[in-house]
Design a protein around this motif. Structure first.
Motif, PDB file in Angstrom:
ATOM      1  N   ILE A 112       0.912  -1.391   0.014  1.00 53.60           N
ATOM      2  CA  ILE A 112      -0.004  -0.173   0.009  1.00 53.60           C
ATOM      3  C   ILE A 112       0.834   1.133  -0.016  1.00 53.60           C
ATOM      4  CG2 ILE A 112      -1.539   1.210   1.293  1.00 53.60           C
ATOM      5  CD1 ILE A 112      -3.061  -1.281   2.104  1.00 53.60           C
ATOM      6  N   GLY A 113       1.874   1.127   0.842  1.00 56.17           N
ATOM      7  CA  GLY A 113       2.683   2.296   1.031  1.00 56.17           C
ATOM      8  C   GLY A 113       3.532   2.450  -0.424  1.00 56.17           C
ATOM      9  N   LEU A 114       3.945   1.770  -1.226  1.00 51.13           N
ATOM     10  CA  LEU A 114       4.675   1.658  -2.387  1.00 51.13           C
ATOM     11  C   LEU A 114       3.846   2.084  -3.354  1.00 51.13           C
ATOM     12  CD1 LEU A 114       7.055  -1.342  -2.106  1.00 51.13           C
ATOM     13  CD2 LEU A 114       7.496   0.981  -1.389  1.00 51.13           C
ATOM     14  N   PHE A 115       2.573   1.477  -3.364  1.00 47.32           N
ATOM     15  CA  PHE A 115       1.653   2.024  -4.426  1.00 47.32           C
ATOM     16  C   PHE A 115       1.335   3.410  -4.239  1.00 47.32           C
ATOM     17  CE2 PHE A 115      -2.573   2.753  -5.336  1.00 47.32           C
ATOM     18  CZ  PHE A 115      -2.862   2.817  -6.624  1.00 47.32           C
ATOM     19  N   LEU A 116       1.048   4.024  -3.145  1.00 46.41           N
ATOM     20  CA  LEU A 116       0.728   5.355  -2.927  1.00 46.41           C
ATOM     21  C   LEU A 116       1.787   6.186  -3.287  1.00 46.41           C
ATOM     22  CD1 LEU A 116      -1.327   5.076   0.365  1.00 46.41           C
ATOM     23  CD2 LEU A 116      -2.263   5.545  -2.050  1.00 46.41           C
ATOM     24  N   ILE A 117       3.067   5.801  -3.154  1.00 47.22           N
ATOM     25  CA  ILE A 117       4.374   6.436  -3.513  1.00 47.22           C
ATOM     26  C   ILE A 117       4.373   6.691  -5.014  1.00 47.22           C
ATOM     27  CG2 ILE A 117       6.831   6.672  -3.743  1.00 47.22           C
ATOM     28  CD1 ILE A 117       6.888   5.762  -0.590  1.00 47.22           C
ATOM     29  N   TRP A 118       3.948   5.511  -5.527  1.00 50.65           N
ATOM     30  CA  TRP A 118       4.041   5.584  -7.047  1.00 50.65           C
ATOM     31  C   TRP A 118       2.912   6.397  -7.629  1.00 50.65           C
ATOM     32  CZ3 TRP A 118       6.267   5.245 -11.463  1.00 50.65           C
ATOM     33  CH2 TRP A 118       5.565   5.030 -12.494  1.00 50.65           C
ATOM     34  N   TRP A 119       1.749   6.320  -6.998  1.00 50.59           N
ATOM     35  CA  TRP A 119       0.608   7.190  -7.594  1.00 50.59           C
ATOM     36  C   TRP A 119       0.777   8.561  -7.209  1.00 50.59           C
ATOM     37  CZ3 TRP A 119      -2.939   9.939  -4.274  1.00 50.59           C
ATOM     38  CH2 TRP A 119      -4.150  10.380  -4.909  1.00 50.59           C
ATOM     39  N   LEU A 120       1.436   9.046  -6.283  1.00 52.28           N
ATOM     40  CA  LEU A 120       1.803  10.420  -5.865  1.00 52.28           C
ATOM     41  C   LEU A 120       2.881  10.807  -6.838  1.00 52.28           C
ATOM     42  CD1 LEU A 120       1.457  10.338  -1.888  1.00 52.28           C
ATOM     43  CD2 LEU A 120      -0.204  11.501  -3.550  1.00 52.28           C
ATOM     44  N   PHE A 121       3.992  10.410  -6.857  1.00 50.17           N
ATOM     45  CA  PHE A 121       4.964  10.730  -7.473  1.00 50.17           C
ATOM     46  C   PHE A 121       5.505  10.275  -8.636  1.00 50.17           C
ATOM     47  CE2 PHE A 121       5.574  11.246  -2.877  1.00 50.17           C
ATOM     48  CZ  PHE A 121       5.783  12.388  -2.781  1.00 50.17           C
ATOM     49  N   HIS A 122       5.095   8.913  -9.244  1.00 50.53           N
ATOM     50  CA  HIS A 122       5.449   8.413 -10.418  1.00 50.53           C
ATOM     51  C   HIS A 122       6.825   8.202 -10.762  1.00 50.53           C
ATOM     52  CE1 HIS A 122       1.181   7.820 -12.019  1.00 50.53           C
ATOM     53  NE2 HIS A 122       0.965   8.753 -11.371  1.00 50.53           N
ATOM     54  N   ARG A 123       7.667   7.871  -9.775  1.00 52.47           N
ATOM     55  CA  ARG A 123       9.037   7.804  -9.725  1.00 52.47           C
ATOM     56  C   ARG A 123       9.434   6.354  -9.284  1.00 52.47           C
ATOM     57  NH1 ARG A 123      12.923  10.367 -12.627  1.00 52.47           N
ATOM     58  NH2 ARG A 123      14.427  11.593 -11.357  1.00 52.47           N
ATOM     59  N   TRP A 124      10.120   5.611 -10.179  1.00 54.57           N
ATOM     60  CA  TRP A 124      10.371   4.362  -9.935  1.00 54.57           C
ATOM     61  C   TRP A 124      11.615   4.232  -8.859  1.00 54.57           C
ATOM     62  CZ3 TRP A 124       7.413   0.300  -9.940  1.00 54.57           C
ATOM     63  CH2 TRP A 124       6.614   0.319 -10.876  1.00 54.57           C
ATOM     64  N   LEU A 125      12.384   5.220  -9.165  1.00 61.47           N
ATOM     65  CA  LEU A 125      13.511   5.403  -7.897  1.00 61.47           C
ATOM     66  C   LEU A 125      13.054   5.615  -6.836  1.00 61.47           C
ATOM     67  CD1 LEU A 125      16.563   5.530  -7.420  1.00 61.47           C
ATOM     68  CD2 LEU A 125      16.528   8.003  -7.695  1.00 61.47           C
ATOM     69  N   ALA A 126      12.117   6.295  -6.307  1.00 58.70           N
ATOM     70  CA  ALA A 126      11.483   6.587  -5.168  1.00 58.70           C
ATOM     71  C   ALA A 126      11.030   5.297  -4.686  1.00 58.70           C
ATOM     72  CB  ALA A 126      10.403   7.593  -5.173  1.00 58.70           C
ATOM     73  N   VAL A 127      10.128   4.519  -5.267  1.00 56.99           N
ATOM     74  CA  VAL A 127       9.503   3.312  -5.007  1.00 56.99           C
ATOM     75  C   VAL A 127      10.451   2.156  -4.822  1.00 56.99           C
ATOM     76  CG1 VAL A 127       8.184   1.427  -5.822  1.00 56.99           C
ATOM     77  CG2 VAL A 127       7.507   3.621  -6.448  1.00 56.99           C
ATOM     78  N   ILE A 128      11.270   1.962  -5.428  1.00 55.52           N
ATOM     79  CA  ILE A 128      12.407   1.103  -5.027  1.00 55.52           C
ATOM     80  C   ILE A 128      13.218   1.289  -3.696  1.00 55.52           C
ATOM     81  CG2 ILE A 128      14.821   0.036  -5.852  1.00 55.52           C
ATOM     82  CD1 ILE A 128      13.610   0.427  -8.833  1.00 55.52           C
ATOM     83  N   VAL A 129      13.522   2.534  -3.521  1.00 55.19           N
ATOM     84  CA  VAL A 129      14.361   2.945  -2.534  1.00 55.19           C
ATOM     85  C   VAL A 129      13.488   2.812  -1.098  1.00 55.19           C
ATOM     86  CG1 VAL A 129      15.318   5.081  -1.121  1.00 55.19           C
ATOM     87  CG2 VAL A 129      15.948   4.600  -3.653  1.00 55.19           C
ATOM     88  N   ALA A 130      12.164   3.157  -1.466  1.00 55.13           N
ATOM     89  CA  ALA A 130      11.354   3.204  -0.116  1.00 55.13           C
ATOM     90  C   ALA A 130      11.127   1.614   0.074  1.00 55.13           C
ATOM     91  CB  ALA A 130       9.939   3.529  -0.812  1.00 55.13           C
ATOM     92  N   GLY A 131      10.969   0.802  -0.734  1.00 59.30           N
ATOM     93  CA  GLY A 131      10.847  -0.728  -0.552  1.00 59.30           C
ATOM     94  C   GLY A 131      12.303  -1.186   0.479  1.00 59.30           C
ATOM     95  N   VAL A 132      13.473  -0.793  -0.097  1.00 58.49           N
ATOM     96  CA  VAL A 132      14.594  -1.110   0.404  1.00 58.49           C
ATOM     97  C   VAL A 132      14.480  -0.603   1.916  1.00 58.49           C
ATOM     98  CG1 VAL A 132      17.064  -0.951   0.800  1.00 58.49           C
ATOM     99  CG2 VAL A 132      15.870  -1.388  -1.425  1.00 58.49           C
ATOM    100  N   VAL A 133      14.116   0.722   2.127  1.00 55.54           N
ATOM    101  CA  VAL A 133      14.471   1.127   3.494  1.00 55.54           C
ATOM    102  C   VAL A 133      13.277   0.533   4.387  1.00 55.54           C
ATOM    103  CG1 VAL A 133      13.801   3.494   4.711  1.00 55.54           C
ATOM    104  CG2 VAL A 133      15.241   3.424   2.525  1.00 55.54           C
ATOM    105  N   ILE A 134      11.990   0.578   3.885  1.00 56.20           N
ATOM    106  CA  ILE A 134      10.970  -0.202   4.835  1.00 56.20           C
ATOM    107  C   ILE A 134      11.582  -1.447   5.298  1.00 56.20           C
ATOM    108  CG2 ILE A 134       8.886  -1.292   4.661  1.00 56.20           C
ATOM    109  CD1 ILE A 134       7.849   0.565   2.886  1.00 56.20           C
ATOM    110  N   GLY A 135      12.134  -2.296   4.412  1.00 55.39           N
ATOM    111  CA  GLY A 135      12.766  -3.583   4.715  1.00 55.39           C
ATOM    112  C   GLY A 135      13.765  -3.419   5.657  1.00 55.39           C
ATOM    113  N   VAL A 136      14.778  -2.709   5.470  1.00 54.20           N
ATOM    114  CA  VAL A 136      15.788  -2.319   6.656  1.00 54.20           C
ATOM    115  C   VAL A 136      15.432  -1.864   8.052  1.00 54.20           C
ATOM    116  CG1 VAL A 136      17.771  -0.680   7.108  1.00 54.20           C
ATOM    117  CG2 VAL A 136      17.380  -1.682   4.997  1.00 54.20           C
ATOM    118  N   VAL A 137      14.395  -0.868   8.006  1.00 57.30           N
ATOM    119  CA  VAL A 137      13.778  -0.475   9.282  1.00 57.30           C
ATOM    120  C   VAL A 137      13.104  -1.521  10.059  1.00 57.30           C
ATOM    121  CG1 VAL A 137      12.059   1.171  10.387  1.00 57.30           C
ATOM    122  CG2 VAL A 137      13.784   1.954   8.616  1.00 57.30           C
TER     123      VAL A 137
END
Length: 885
Positions: free
Chosen positions: A345-370
């Motif tokens: 849901i978080g990654l989908f909303l980031i894509w919907w808001l910004f349409h930036r794959w770099l943002a989606v990929i980085v967000a996925g990695v950061v969520i996993g790390v945290v």
């Protein structure tokens, strides 16, 4: 020739000297190239022939090199190389290796070339010029993606009742002492129903099952008709033998076995239903400190039932172990659903808001790390992971996405201003770094305030989740920007389906708050005032059975067993004599029986057993089973003789062999902490009014462990909430250096907390283990949005911008971000309502309501308050000490 902005912006921050020539003339040179050759700006090289920068004898070599490079594209494995001597701006010479290729710059075929000097090949130079921040960020994210997963294999999942109490709690100490002498009350009860329950075949299968279970290393004892001691009279006195002897089945018939089982005071309603339609098996495990082991034990028991060919007879399983396993199954199911669901849901909303794959990929990695790193803290600090802890993954996933959205929103605005690469990142950080720090601190304050709770799982949850928020801030503000500084050069797209629609909603809400400030403040104040009395209807209650929905198998099984037999909850009344053998005295045993008769008259108590029951049975059996002798003998020597002759084992489950410590076991049919507390209070009053000389008493067992959590829950709620509010106010006071500013920011964040409590009172939602954390969690998260808004507003006003203009500009940028984060947080928390565990559902629902309410108060109430304070007194910020810096 017009510059290729994106390409050149990337090279502007490259440490390698790079230049581009077209038709032999310089069209671009990055700062590293200019610095190497001693030029201040590109204007000194613009339209200068490249051949003018090399010595005469190398000009032909350079022409040939460029001719060859014109035939080699950028994606080639190797570029043409040429060693040339360059002339620096000051006349000095520089020997360098030139690597060149053909590129398309501004639509024209050009030659790109880079320089490598002798110094560049030295290890020291290479090390000093490494982009270490980028590599450190990537290495950190990689390591903390991989390493925690190894630790998580050692995660101790434990949801036992004692986990929820401090080790020094009186109920824990008393229960530990009780278990040193007697079996655990954390049992499993198996209920068998069907035809021929008293036949030879069923008896043999039941006994075989009992023997196979007794051999299991996690099982201490098994009690059923074939193992239960039965006392009956003989010509010589009394005899102790199994209630149903498998060795002597040929001597009895099924009707006789049923009659004997129903006549036994210990088995009736405990091992055999009153109408004989069901029989039970009680499995008593050894001390188990892991819910995974309890799960393995339950699976092993079901497998043994299958092997004994009794699976068709088994209709229900209940007990504390089964309840714990059901809770753990629910927790594992929730985590398997909610962790990926909240992340998606978080990654989908980031894509919907910004349409930036770099943002989606980085967000996925950061969520996993945290998430993985924070949960790994439970292993590092040797803490049990339980139902409270299971809220951490979705919580931190939501908070991580919210923090990233603020950063991405700032990058989006910087992109709209034409900034790229490091300059874009620096601009974004200037906008969000300070408010991000204080929002992280306030969230940490809200969560860490749970550390004031005396309930260990809540305390550990608060402290570890607070550490997770610190990790979020470090990764999002100090690591993620390094990645974007290296790769983020393309413009961020603007799409009406994403951010623009949020802008319109923010503008409409802001317009209402600004135009009608008195109405907004009045309506909110009156509304909360009218609803405030509902808070008095909140019930502090914890009931494990009602933690599950009515259709849940555990709840149905427990209800069925209690209809057939007795209550599955337990209380133990411990009697301790001052001297050895003190419990053999007739007076003491009569006092014990009197208490049992009183206790069984209470509506919550279905059955009681004590050593006094055994003494009565032995006296009755010794006297030819005459009903008049089913009582405690008046002679202590006779009692001692009975106890000496007794050759069974069941007696010593209720009294130690020194006859100094005994307990009365009560089967209780209520599961709520309040009902258990009321029963225990009546027991205390009775025992206080009917003392037994030379004997002390205390209440122990699962029931007390569970009920004692209520007092700790209330104490923890008060401490954590006021601790959170105090810490947050102090942090905002430090940030704004203004009492008025700090108080102002507290108003829109106290209101949602009041609304949460109002809803709980109106709809009868209990204050329990999960909902007790909502206030501290919600206020810590909700205040983040207020800080972003107030920071933007006050910064602009102090720069001389009018309050109304400052509000408009602030909400145009920060308003979008706070609405976005609230949507994301609420969407992720609302997923928790899909849980089959009621407290998790309530936590997700109420937290979402609190966050949405906080958003509307930030977009309506806060601007209304700011207008009333500043817009009508523009000079207030400079002359009113209450709001001065």
């Amino acid at each position: 020739m017009q510059a290729d902005t994106t390409l050149y912006a990337r090279y502007d921050h490259d440490r390698k000297p790079i230049a581009i020539q077209h038709d032999g003339m310089f069209v671009y040179a990055n700062p590293a190239f200019l610095s190497l050759l001693g030029y201040q700006s590109f204007s000194e090289l613009e339209a200068v022939p490249v051949l003018d920068l090399v010595i005469d004898r190398h000009k032909d070599r350079l022409r040939e090199h460029f001719s060859e490079a014109g035939r080699v594209l950028r994606n080639a494995r190797e570029y043409p190389r040429a060693k040339v001597t360059l002339l620096k701006n000051d006349g000095d010479r520089l020997v360098a290796i030139m690597n060149s290729c053909s590129i398309l710059a501004d639509g024209e075929e050009s030659i790109e070339f880079s320089l490598t000097t002798e110094a560049d090949t030295q290890l020291k130079y290479i090390f000093l010029h490494l982009p270490w921040k980028y590599y450190f960020s990537v290495l950190f994210l990689f390591l903390f993606t991989v390493l925690p997963n190894g630790l998580l294999l050692n995660l101790n999942i434990n949801n036992a009742p004692k986990v929820y109490l401090p080790a020094d709690a009186p109920s824990v100490i008393i229960d530990d002492e009780l278990r040193r002498h007697f079996p655990s009350d954390q049992v499993v009860l198996l209920l068998f129903e069907g035809v021929a329950l008293y036949s030879d075949g069923f008896a043999r299968s039941l006994n075989a099952l009992a023997e196979s279970l007794a051999d299991h290393p996690l099982i201490d004892d098994v009690v059923n008709m074939t193992t239960q001691d039965h006392i009956h009279g003989t010509e010589e006195g009394f005899l102790v033998e199994p209630l149903l002897s498998v060795r002597n089945l040929e001597k009895t018939r099924p009707p006789q076995r049923l009659e004997r089982a129903l006549s036994d005071r210990f088995a009736r309603n405990a091992l055999v239903a009153a109408d004989g339609s069901a029989v039970a098996m009680l499995v008593i495990p050894v001390k188990i400190d892991s819910s995974l082991e309890r799960l393995a034990l339950e699976d092993a028991m079901l497998e043994e039932v299958r092997k004994a060919r009794l699976a068709g007879y088994l209709t229900s399983m209940a007990g504390q172990i089964t309840t714990d396993v059901a809770q753990m199954r629910s927790m594992l199911r929730d985590n398997m659903i909610f962790i990926p669901a909240t992340t998606v849901i978080g990654l989908f909303l980031i894509w919907w808001l910004f349409h930036r794959w770099l943002a989606v990929i980085v967000a996925g990695v950061v969520i996993g790390v945290v998430v993985s790193s924070t949960v790994a803290f439970y292993v590092v600090f040797n803490q049990p992971f339980n139902l409270i802890s299971s809220i951490i993954p979705p919580l931190l996933s939501a908070l991580t996405v919210a923090a990233l959205v603020h950063l991405f929103n700032a990058l989006h605005f910087a992109s709209k201003r034409g900034l790229t690469g490091p300059r874009r990142v620096r601009s974004a950080l200037n906008e969000v770094q300070r408010p991000a720090l204080y929002t992280a601190l306030t969230t940490v304050a809200g969560l860490s305030s749970l550390g004031l709770s005396p309930i260990p799982p809540i305390k550990v949850f608060g402290l570890i989740s607070a550490a997770g928020v610190v990790l979020i801030y470090f990764v999002v503000i100090h690591l993620v920007p390094n990645i974007f500084a290296r790769f983020d050069y393309a413009p961020w797209p603007s799409r009406k389906s994403g951010l623009a629609s949020l802008d319109r909603l923010v503008s409409r809400l802001l317009r209402i708050g600004v135009r009608y400030p008195l109405y907004v403040v009045g309506v909110v104040g009156v509304g909360l005032g009218l609803l405030l009395p509902q808070i008095g209807n909140i019930v502090v209650e914890t009931n494990i059975q009602e933690f599950f929905y009515p259709q849940h198998p555990l709840r149905q099984a427990t209800q069925h067993i209690e209809e057939k037999l007795v209550g599955t909850a337990s209380l133990d009344i411990v009697f301790t004599a001052k001297q050895r053998g003190g419990l053999k005295q007739p007076r003491v045993l009569n006092d014990m029986r009197a208490f049992q008769r009183w206790a069984e008259a209470q509506p919550e108590v279905d059955k009681s057993i004590s050593m006094a029951d055994f003494v009565e049975e032995m006296h009755w059996g010794f006297n030819a089973e005459d009903p008049a002798y089913r009582r405690i003998p008046d002679n202590m020597e006779l009692i001692s003789q009975y106890l000496l002759v007794y050759d069974g084992e069941d007696l010593f489950d209720f009294v130690d062999r020194d006859y100094r410590i005994a307990h009365v076991s009560l089967n209780v049919n209520v599961h709520g902490a309040n009902a258990l507390s009321e029963l225990m209070e009546r027991i205390r009053i009775y025992l206080g009014e009917h003392p037994s000389n030379g004997v002390e008493w205390e209440i122990a067992g699962f029931g007390r462990l569970f009920a004692d959590q209520e007092d700790l829950l209330i104490e923890g709620q008060v401490k954590s909430l006021f601790g959170a509010l105090g810490l947050i106010f102090l942090l905002m006071l430090i940030q704004w250096r203004s009492i008025g500013g700090a108080l102002l920011c507290m108003i829109p964040n106290l209101s949602p907390i009041l609304l949460i409590f109002i809803i709980m009172g109106m709809f009868g939602l209990w204050l329990d283990m999960a909902t007790a954390m909502i206030a501290s969690v919600a206020v810590g998260i909700a205040v983040d949005d207020t800080i972003h808004i107030y920071h933007g507003f006050i910064s602009r006003v102090r720069k001389g911008i009018s309050p109304i203009a400052a509000l408009v500009k602030t909400y145009k940028q920060a308003g979008r971000a706070v609405m976005t984060t609230t949507i994301i947080l609420s969407a992720q928390f609302i997923v928790l309502t899909l849980s089959e565990f009621v407290p998790t559902t309530h936590f997700g629902l109420l937290t979402s309501i609190g966050l949405v309410t906080a958003l509307f108060f930030d977009l309506l109430l806060l601007p209304a308050l700011l207008v009333l304070i500043y817009a009508r007194r523009p000079s207030a910020i400079t002359r009113d000490a209450l709001f001065m810096k």
